[in-house]
Write an enzyme that holds these catalytic residues in place. Structure first.
Site, PDB file in Angstrom:
ATOM      1  N   LYS A  50     -11.227  39.711  -5.055  1.00 34.02           N
ATOM      2  CA  LYS A  50     -10.353  40.668  -5.746  1.00 34.02           C
ATOM      3  C   LYS A  50      -9.455  39.951  -6.745  1.00 34.02           C
ATOM      4  O   LYS A  50      -9.293  40.404  -7.883  1.00 34.02           O
ATOM      5  CB  LYS A  50      -9.506  41.423  -4.725  1.00 34.02           C
ATOM      6  CG  LYS A  50      -8.502  42.378  -5.315  1.00 34.02           C
ATOM      7  CD  LYS A  50      -7.409  42.680  -4.312  1.00 34.02           C
ATOM      8  CE  LYS A  50      -6.588  41.441  -4.007  1.00 34.02           C
ATOM      9  NZ  LYS A  50      -5.579  41.682  -2.939  1.00 34.02           N
ATOM     10  N   GLU A 442      15.102  32.394 -13.482  1.00 33.39           N
ATOM     11  CA  GLU A 442      16.537  32.093 -13.491  1.00 33.39           C
ATOM     12  C   GLU A 442      17.384  33.344 -13.263  1.00 33.39           C
ATOM     13  O   GLU A 442      18.543  33.249 -12.856  1.00 33.39           O
ATOM     14  CB  GLU A 442      16.946  31.429 -14.806  1.00 33.39           C
ATOM     15  CG  GLU A 442      16.864  32.322 -16.033  1.00 33.39           C
ATOM     16  CD  GLU A 442      17.280  31.595 -17.310  1.00 33.39           C
ATOM     17  OE1 GLU A 442      18.336  30.934 -17.291  1.00 33.39           O
ATOM     18  OE2 GLU A 442      16.549  31.695 -18.306  1.00 33.39           O
TER      19      GLU A 442
END
Length: 448
Positions: A50, A442
């Site tokens: 998959k 971040e």
């Protein structure tokens, strides 16, 4: 009594392979029975093939995205048969690799279905074997609702065997399997409709995750028929006619192929558990926290126990069993704070509690931090793509209860965040961490 084996494992999937090799490393005499390719659902007809198809489906977007970066326009073509062939070749390579790993570990592979004769005796083909301990790791299989014409639909197992790409493709079901295949086929150029019984896909996930994925898939062109189900399937000259009920019952849907992704059940039909006196919990094997069944020498791990149906969980349960029983290193597995991903388009990943679960447990003593932004990559592509991030924090302790993300590379980012959440990190710990700039990651340490 002398037994043929110290441990006999039924099923050479993720849990069975992990447990058998670990037990053999401690000196146990181990055999494992498998009737199919070695590797289980994950390797043969699940995670690995998959994910390869997910990668293939991304290239249609990359060609378009490249234009914003100065690359010239091209007219790509896609070969479905080539994709299916190379994926199958890789699956078979991995299966052979797992066989070699068993050989190196000293585990005997016995081909065939195993069934119980009595609590210590199994029959595999025309052979009878006995074992001191037995581990059941037979996994699960897809199931379909019994409606007229259901035989015209396919299951997730069949997706890797299609000889042609369906131009008009429908998915019935809003779980992660249906969501992923809807995204794959859309990325490969099919016209895709997803039929779900509720307003939103991915029941049990954080609501913000559900809505951001569904909205993103809609922008990519997946057509959702919400609060709708299928009453009947008719095979016609035009294609499969889906007779619908619910909000979109006014007009049948005509498609070339229907994927039925409405659920899975433990794969136990041929085991004859009644001969071993193993008790069931509805459709699954009943086990204790250490994977022991009602028979003290018989254990079960993975999807056949229907606890948390994920490959890493089956592996961890299998290794914990072997460490405890043969390594004399008692291990226990926590089924909390298990990171997981949905390889949809857009991709998503999560660890810990959803906002709904946190509120149910802690009431109003939680605070959610969110960020939604266009990632730097798409600042030049012009694509309407967004990243969504969310941290759920218990205000009394400042502990991060959950972290969720929708967008590119979600799974890779959440894997690292999962370490912090599992260790009990606080929001202050996140705040003290320096971000890597410029990255999407971040944002997890700059949310205010």
């Amino acid at each position: 009594m002398a037994y043929d084996y110290d441990l006999f494992v039924i099923g050479a999937g993720s849990g069975g392979l992990a447990s058998s090799k670990r037990a053999a490393s401690y000196g146990a005499k181990v055999a494992i029975a498998e009737n199919d390719l070695v590797g289980g659902t994950c390797v043969i007809r699940g995670c690995v093939p998959k994910k390869l198809m997910v990668y293939a489906s991304h290239f249609s977007h990359y060609y378009k995205d490249a234009l914003g970066y100065g690359w010239s326009e091209v007219e790509p073509s896609f070969d479905w048969k080539k994709l299916v062939d190379v994926v199958d070749k890789e699956v078979r390579r991995l299966s052979e690799l797992h066989i070699s790993f068993l050989e190196k570990a000293g585990v005997e592979l016995i081909r065939g279905y195993a069934k119980f004769i009595d609590p210590h005796t199994l029959e595999v083909g025309d052979r009878k074997v006995t074992a001191d301990k037995i581990l059941i790791a037979t996994g699960g299989h897809p199931v379909k609702p019994q409606i007229p014409g259901i035989e015209h639909s396919i299951s997730s197992d069949d997706m890797f065997l299609l000889t042609e790409k369906p131009q008009r493709f429908a998915v019935w079901g809003g779980g992660y399997i249906g969501v992923e295949f809807a995204s794959i086929l859309k990325g490969l150029g099919s016209e895709v409709t997803q039929i779900i019984r509720r307003d939103w896909i991915l029941r049990g996930f954080d609501q913000d995750i559900r809505s951001n994925i569904q909205d993103g898939m809609s922008k990519h062109g997946v057509n959702f028929l919400t609060n709708t189900t299928i009453e009947k399937i008719e095979k016609t000259d035009e294609g499969l006619k889906l007779i619908l009920t619910g909000e979109h019952a006014e007009k049948p849907l005509i498609v070339d192929q229907l994927l039925c992704a409405t659920g899975r059940k433990p794969n136990l039909g041929k085991l004859m558990l009644e001969n071993a006196g193993v008790e069931m919990n509805q459709d699954a094997i009943a086990v204790t926290l250490d994977s022991q069944t009602s028979q003290p020498h018989i254990y079960a791990v993975g999807d056949c126990t229907d606890r948390v149906n994920l490959t890493p969980v089956a592996i961890a349960e299998g290794r914990a069993f072997a460490d405890t029983e043969y390594g004399h290193l008692p291990q226990s597995i926590s089924h909390e704070n298990i990171a997981t991903a949905v390889f949809s388009q857009p991709e998503a990943a999560t660890i810990g509690m959803s906002e709904e679960q946190a509120k149910e447990k802690f009431g109003e003593a939680i605070k959610c931090y969110t960020a939604r932004f266009r990632p730097l990559f798409h600042s030049l592509t012009g694509a309407d793509e967004k990243v969504f991030m969310k941290l759920i924090v218990e205000t009394n302790t400042d502990r991060v209860l959950g972290a969720h993300m929708v967008g590119k590379d979600s799974a890779e980012l959440i894997q690292g965040i999962a370490i912090a959440v599992s260790m009990g990190a606080t929001k202050k710990d996140f705040d003290r961490t320096m971000g890597i700039h410029p990255t999407s990651g971040e944002e997890f340490v700059t949310m205010r």
